[in-house]
Design an enzyme around this catalytic site. Structure first.
Site, PDB file in Angstrom:
ATOM      1  N   THR A   1     -15.482 -11.691  36.517  1.00 32.72           N
ATOM      2  CA  THR A   1     -14.913 -11.964  35.216  1.00 32.72           C
ATOM      3  C   THR A   1     -13.671 -11.148  34.810  1.00 32.72           C
ATOM      4  OG1 THR A   1     -17.195 -12.417  34.647  1.00 32.72           O
ATOM      5  CG2 THR A   1     -15.728 -12.122  32.840  1.00 32.72           C
TER       6      THR A   1
ATOM      7  N   ARG B   1     -25.094 -23.659  36.774  1.00 33.39           N
ATOM      8  CA  ARG B   1     -25.445 -22.351  36.195  1.00 33.39           C
ATOM      9  C   ARG B   1     -24.303 -21.855  35.310  1.00 33.39           C
ATOM     10  NH1 ARG B   1     -22.990 -17.060  36.021  1.00 33.39           N
ATOM     11  NH2 ARG B   1     -24.634 -15.550  35.647  1.00 33.39           N
TER      12      ARG B   1
ATOM     13  N   GLY C   1     -23.197 -18.549  32.890  1.00 31.58           N
ATOM     14  CA  GLY C   1     -23.549 -17.175  32.529  1.00 31.58           C
ATOM     15  C   GLY C   1     -23.119 -16.840  31.110  1.00 31.58           C
TER      16      GLY C   1
ATOM     17  N   THR D   1     -18.210  -8.145  30.794  1.00 34.17           N
ATOM     18  CA  THR D   1     -18.190  -8.486  32.213  1.00 34.17           C
ATOM     19  C   THR D   1     -19.455  -7.949  32.847  1.00 34.17           C
ATOM     20  OG1 THR D   1     -17.134  -7.917  34.321  1.00 34.17           O
ATOM     21  CG2 THR D   1     -16.647  -6.465  32.485  1.00 34.17           C
TER      22      THR D   1
HETATM   23  N1  GLY Z   1     -20.261 -12.439  33.874  1.00 34.36           N
HETATM   24  C1  GLY Z   1     -20.063 -13.575  34.637  1.00 34.36           C
HETATM   25  C2  GLY Z   1     -21.255 -14.356  34.912  1.00 34.36           C
HETATM   26  O1  GLY Z   1     -22.357 -13.828  35.026  1.00 34.36           O
HETATM   27  O2  GLY Z   1     -21.127 -15.531  35.041  1.00 34.36           O
END
Ligand code: GLY
Length: 301
Positions: free
Chosen positions: A168, A196, A198, A219
């Site tokens: 990220t 998925r 996040g 992040t």
């Molecule tokens: N922080 C990025 C993710 O887990 O998708």
């Protein structure tokens, strides 16, 4: 007031081979955003263009350089939030898009929605004439090799072949009018299940901005970040502490102690002071703090 900006290029086990490119990529993103701020751009514009410059840089896992899913797809998440209106725009699991953060900004500014996902997000990007880019353009280096192997054999190498994870990018800015904004963008986690999503595109988790306090971008490992709503938690600590480094440290302690999470968070407060903290081996960041005149680009360990 004097504007400020802080950016991050991810908190993870950044390998030595990526240290220099990560530092220079963060520095260039912070300068891009700061130059916009001093020429009168809004905090939203500066945060988005700082993140877009990191999406264009293959050193980072966002836009070009994103990781591959288990199905050989590149699915990206991004958000922007405006601390004045408290509006946000986000995309999740969007494919074939070079700068997901610019699509997120368009959603915030041109629609009544906060988030579009998957095919719907791509259809919106098409309607708004964002250029499509093929998966081979987004994949570079190891991820491109992986993709070619996948096309040839139908089998992806598994995660155990890789060391470390990637993460990220994000930016937080305060402009001359004292308005704050933040933006975050990611390719997610390597070998993720298609679909998925996040923390990065989720309001309060990957980013949060409120003109009364400041703006934050997170992040790290998304599932744990979502459990503690990391960016909003950092802003809540800042409201009490008025100390951005201290607020980021408290938020990361919450991530660490409550859910055994790993990650980092950056912040700018309404006074233009910046802060960072992480509990991963390394985190790359850069900032220009107008109020003090301080500038820095570094890997924090
Ligand atoms: N922080 C990025 C993710 O887990 O998708």
């Amino acid at each position: 007031m004097k504007p400020s900006i802080i950016v991050h290029g991810g908190a993870w086990n950044i390998p030595d081979s990526l240290v220099q490119t990560s530092i220079s990529g963060c520095e260039s993103a912070a300068e891009t955003g700061y130059d916009l701020l001093v020429s009168g751009a809004t905090a939203v514009e500066a945060a988005v263009e700082a993140v877009a410059s990191m999406e264009d840089n293959s050193a980072f896992n966002a836009g070009v350089g994103s990781v591959l899913s288990q199905m050989g797809t590149v699915e990206m998440d991004a958000i922007v939030m405006d601390g004045t209106s408290m509006r946000s725009g986000a995309v999740a699991a969007i494919q074939s898009t070079r700068n997901p953060v610019r699509v997120a900004k368009s959603i915030m500014e041109r629609t009544d929605y906060s988030m579009l996902v998957g095919e719907g997000a791509l259809r919106y990007a098409d309607d708004q004439r964002f250029e499509r880019c093929p998966v081979e353009t987004l994949l570079v280096g190891r991820e491109l090799e992986d993709y070619r192997e996948y096309v040839r054999t139908g089998v992806l190498r598994t995660r155990k072949h890789f060391s470390g994870e990637t993460d990220t990018v994000g930016a937080c800015a305060v402009d001359e009018k004292g308005h704050v904004a933040c933006a975050t963008s990611t390719g997610g986690i390597p070998r993720k299940h298609p679909g998925r999503v996040g923390d990065s595109s989720i309001i309060g988790c990957g980013a949060y901005a409120d003109d009364r306090v400041g703006a934050a971008s997170a992040t790290g490992w998304g599932e744990q970040i979502m459990a503690v709503i990391l960016s909003k938690t950092a802003i809540d600590f800042e409201e009490r502490l008025l100390n951005p480094d201290g607020a980021c440290e408290k938020a990361i302690s919450t991530l660490n102690d409550r859910v055994d999470g790993l990650g980092g968070v950056i912040m700018v407060n309404v006074d233009g002071r910046v802060g960072t903290h992480h509990n991963t081996p390394r985190m790359c960041f850069a900032f220009v703090e107008g109020v003090s005149g301080n500038r820095r680009a570094a890997i924090s360990v």
